[in-house]
Design a protein around this motif. Sequence first.
Motif, PDB file in Angstrom:
ATOM      1  N   VAL A 109       0.864  -1.178   0.000  1.00 39.89           N
ATOM      2  CA  VAL A 109       0.000   0.000   0.000  1.00 39.89           C
ATOM      3  C   VAL A 109       0.900   1.226   0.000  1.00 39.89           C
ATOM      4  O   VAL A 109       1.804   1.342   0.835  1.00 39.89           O
ATOM      5  CB  VAL A 109      -0.951   0.028   1.206  1.00 39.89           C
ATOM      6  CG1 VAL A 109      -1.732   1.349   1.240  1.00 39.89           C
ATOM      7  CG2 VAL A 109      -1.921  -1.144   1.148  1.00 39.89           C
ATOM      8  N   LEU A 110       0.661   2.127  -0.941  1.00 42.22           N
ATOM      9  CA  LEU A 110       1.432   3.355  -1.062  1.00 42.22           C
ATOM     10  C   LEU A 110       0.554   4.556  -0.756  1.00 42.22           C
ATOM     11  O   LEU A 110      -0.649   4.552  -1.052  1.00 42.22           O
ATOM     12  CB  LEU A 110       2.005   3.496  -2.478  1.00 42.22           C
ATOM     13  CG  LEU A 110       2.931   2.375  -2.962  1.00 42.22           C
ATOM     14  CD1 LEU A 110       3.393   2.654  -4.389  1.00 42.22           C
ATOM     15  CD2 LEU A 110       4.116   2.204  -2.036  1.00 42.22           C
ATOM     16  N   GLY A 111       1.156   5.578  -0.172  1.00 35.94           N
ATOM     17  CA  GLY A 111       0.460   6.827   0.077  1.00 35.94           C
ATOM     18  C   GLY A 111       0.438   7.710  -1.163  1.00 35.94           C
ATOM     19  O   GLY A 111       1.009   7.368  -2.202  1.00 35.94           O
ATOM     20  N   ASP A 142       4.811   6.976  -0.501  1.00 37.17           N
ATOM     21  CA  ASP A 142       5.384   6.399   0.710  1.00 37.17           C
ATOM     22  C   ASP A 142       4.869   4.968   0.891  1.00 37.17           C
ATOM     23  O   ASP A 142       3.680   4.692   0.680  1.00 37.17           O
ATOM     24  CB  ASP A 142       4.999   7.233   1.935  1.00 37.17           C
ATOM     25  CG  ASP A 142       5.732   8.565   1.973  1.00 37.17           C
ATOM     26  OD1 ASP A 142       6.944   8.571   1.686  1.00 37.17           O
ATOM     27  OD2 ASP A 142       5.095   9.588   2.282  1.00 37.17           O
ATOM     28  N   LEU A 143       5.767   4.088   1.278  1.00 40.48           N
ATOM     29  CA  LEU A 143       5.421   2.688   1.491  1.00 40.48           C
ATOM     30  C   LEU A 143       4.836   2.540   2.891  1.00 40.48           C
ATOM     31  O   LEU A 143       5.541   2.656   3.896  1.00 40.48           O
ATOM     32  CB  LEU A 143       6.677   1.824   1.333  1.00 40.48           C
ATOM     33  CG  LEU A 143       6.540   0.316   1.378  1.00 40.48           C
ATOM     34  CD1 LEU A 143       5.518  -0.165   0.361  1.00 40.48           C
ATOM     35  CD2 LEU A 143       7.896  -0.329   1.118  1.00 40.48           C
ATOM     36  N   ARG A 186      11.204   5.241   3.400  1.00 44.00           N
ATOM     37  CA  ARG A 186      10.397   4.215   2.732  1.00 44.00           C
ATOM     38  C   ARG A 186       9.478   4.879   1.713  1.00 44.00           C
ATOM     39  O   ARG A 186       8.275   5.053   1.922  1.00 44.00           O
ATOM     40  CB  ARG A 186       9.571   3.443   3.755  1.00 44.00           C
ATOM     41  CG  ARG A 186      10.398   2.624   4.722  1.00 44.00           C
ATOM     42  CD  ARG A 186       9.508   2.003   5.784  1.00 44.00           C
ATOM     43  NE  ARG A 186      10.276   1.553   6.947  1.00 44.00           N
ATOM     44  CZ  ARG A 186       9.757   1.355   8.140  1.00 44.00           C
ATOM     45  NH1 ARG A 186       8.452   1.567   8.340  1.00 44.00           N
ATOM     46  NH2 ARG A 186      10.531   0.962   9.141  1.00 44.00           N
ATOM     47  N   ASN A 187      10.068   5.268   0.607  1.00 45.12           N
ATOM     48  CA  ASN A 187       9.339   5.977  -0.449  1.00 45.12           C
ATOM     49  C   ASN A 187       9.837   5.450  -1.785  1.00 45.12           C
ATOM     50  O   ASN A 187      11.056   5.348  -2.012  1.00 45.12           O
ATOM     51  CB  ASN A 187       9.585   7.481  -0.328  1.00 45.12           C
ATOM     52  CG  ASN A 187       8.894   8.265  -1.416  1.00 45.12           C
ATOM     53  OD1 ASN A 187       9.431   8.440  -2.506  1.00 45.12           O
ATOM     54  ND2 ASN A 187       7.695   8.733  -1.144  1.00 45.12           N
TER      55      ASN A 187
END
Length: 282
Positions: free
Chosen positions: A126-128, A132-133, A155-156
Amino acid sequence: MAHPYARELGDFLRARRARLHPHDVGLEPGGRRKVTGLRREELALLAGLSTDYYQRMEQGREVRPSDDVLDALAAALGLDDEERGHLFTLARAARRPMPAEVDHGPETVPRSTRRLLGVMDTPAVVLGRHLDLLAWNPMAEALLGSPDDYPPQRRNMLLLMFDDTLTGGRSCPDWERQALDYIGMMRAAVATDPTHPRATAIVGELSIRSAEFRRLWARHDVRASVCGTKTFHVPEVGDIVLDWDTYPVPGRAGLFMLAFTTEPGSADEDRLRLLASLRATR
């Protein structure tokens, strides 16, 4: 001070104008040209606008283009549907006053989405909105490595993609296409909030330390959602070819799931299962 959406709109128009050449739109190039793409006055003529009005749009000054003007510009620039939507998003946002306060709180993944990740037997994360992870499942960890090896702020997907210590000098043949996909998604996110501190931090850092990022970011390509195919070079099992797709997370604006799949019964599926089994025994 220029409206941030108006600045982004001007940058987008300038990048798209530079992409066109006189012969693309049926114009004679004429004498010596100082610009590689269309001149402002040429594009203004094609769109039926005054040069001064169009110039003010590119400069991000106080201009509120109507939808008819935007349609004319989209046609003159030869925008595709995704680019046209991006143009309208930026222009309509530029017509409105900036809100005094914008919610820039942390992004959270719903518990139901985390449960779904846990039961999926294929790699998924799931990414923002700014890539971002935020969450991942064991299959993704087997394929990509553990995100826990990095501080949360690192974490991107964009930061990791442009990290020379991880990419091996960009030897992957389709690296640039993948980078453009992620950059295009970041562009779409910036269009919804140009002043978001996370976007500013990521784009600012990469613009300083990566000439490749500056070159690709300046193209102003935009991707609302993406899919594709990627080859993963995994020493333990060999190359694995995976299809990947993105899916919005319900109830969380900007969040999306990225899932990798293989053709059932294929050698790639066998290699992925073997990789997961090897990682599980460690």
